[in-house]
Design an enzyme around this catalytic site. Structure first.
Site, PDB file in Angstrom:
ATOM      1  CE1 TYR A  25     -52.310  15.043  13.758  1.00  0.00           C
ATOM      2  CE2 TYR A  25     -53.653  15.999  15.496  1.00  0.00           C
ATOM      3  CZ  TYR A  25     -52.774  15.032  15.066  1.00  0.00           C
ATOM      4  OH  TYR A  25     -52.366  14.049  15.929  1.00  0.00           O
ATOM      5  CD  GLU A  47     -49.428  12.550  21.257  1.00  0.00           C
ATOM      6  OE1 GLU A  47     -49.476  13.335  22.230  1.00  0.00           O
ATOM      7  OE2 GLU A  47     -50.251  12.575  20.325  1.00  0.00           O
ATOM      8  CD1 TRP A  55     -51.870  18.419  17.867  1.00  0.00           C
ATOM      9  CD2 TRP A  55     -50.095  17.420  18.794  1.00  0.00           C
ATOM     10  NE1 TRP A  55     -51.398  17.477  16.975  1.00  0.00           N
ATOM     11  CE2 TRP A  55     -50.314  16.857  17.519  1.00  0.00           C
ATOM     12  CE3 TRP A  55     -49.041  16.956  19.563  1.00  0.00           C
ATOM     13  CZ2 TRP A  55     -49.501  15.841  17.009  1.00  0.00           C
ATOM     14  CZ3 TRP A  55     -48.223  15.954  19.052  1.00  0.00           C
ATOM     15  CH2 TRP A  55     -48.469  15.403  17.782  1.00  0.00           C
TER      16      TRP A  55
END
Length: 209
Positions: A25, A47, A55
């Site tokens: 990522y 988010e 995350w």
């Protein structure tokens, strides 16, 4: 927290150095410019779901999120009703938080409404600062900025929810509006939006809807 040099000889921050999913990522997506409505709505939504979680948790669940929320096409998400909300709350593949699910549907409707004005991409990118941070370590990376505070206020004024200044700064990092790659990272200055010295790239391009 400084940079870590991987077995490929490339320097990355510690959070992206060990987990293969996070490293991929970081190397391919994080900090690269996103200028389309669906891409920005997806990242704004993820988010918001990430708030209070790691995350990595959200990234692992992203395929399930995309399936549950119709690929984050704003028109489709805006049409979700109470039966859909019940379905989402029963979906173990996503984060089952009613407040965040409600906010995602509300934000889809606000995104659709924005098409009558400048549109979501133009609105979000209008808060790009003139300079970006130059962090030598993770401790140097801010969690919000003057621009993220202003973006948060403007989105709330336009009917968006769960878009606080810290969440909006994370969005701005993720989609290239700011560059918080650590100095010395192999990704610093890779977006085409920011030079490695923190200055804007003059011909970085406009925003497409």
């Amino acid at each position: 927290m400084q940079l870590s040099v991987g077995d490929d000889g490339l320097a990355r921050p510690a959070w992206a150095a060990s987990d293969p999913m996070l490293r991929d990522y970081y190397d391919r997506e994080w900090g690269m410019p996103v200028r389309d409505e669906t891409g920005l709505f997806e990242r704004l939504s993820l988010e918001a779901f990430q708030s209070g979680l790691s995350w990595a948790t959200i990234l692992r669940k992203r395929p399930a999120f995309r399936e549950a929320f119709a690929g984050f096409e704003a028109d489709a998400v805006a049409r979700l009703d109470e039966d859909d909300k019940a379905r989402l709350m029963a979906d173990a593949g996503i984060v089952r938080n009613r407040r965040k699910i409600d906010a995602t549907i509300q934000n889809a409707r606000a995104t659709v409404a924005l098409r009558e004005a400048e549109g979501l991409p133009a609105l979000i990118w209008s808060f790009q600062p003139d300079v970006t941070p130059l962090p030598a370590s993770h401790a140097d990376v801010p969690t919000q900025s003057r621009e993220s505070i202003a973006l948060s206020k403007e989105l709330k004024r336009r009917g968006f929810a769960h878009v606080g200044p810290t969440t909006m700064f994370a969005l701005m990092e993720a989609v290239g509006i700011v560059d918080t790659h650590l100095l010395g990272s192999h990704r610093r200055g890779s977006s085409g939006v920011w030079a490695a010295d923190g200055s804007r790239v003059a011909d970085a391009g406009g925003v497409s809807g």
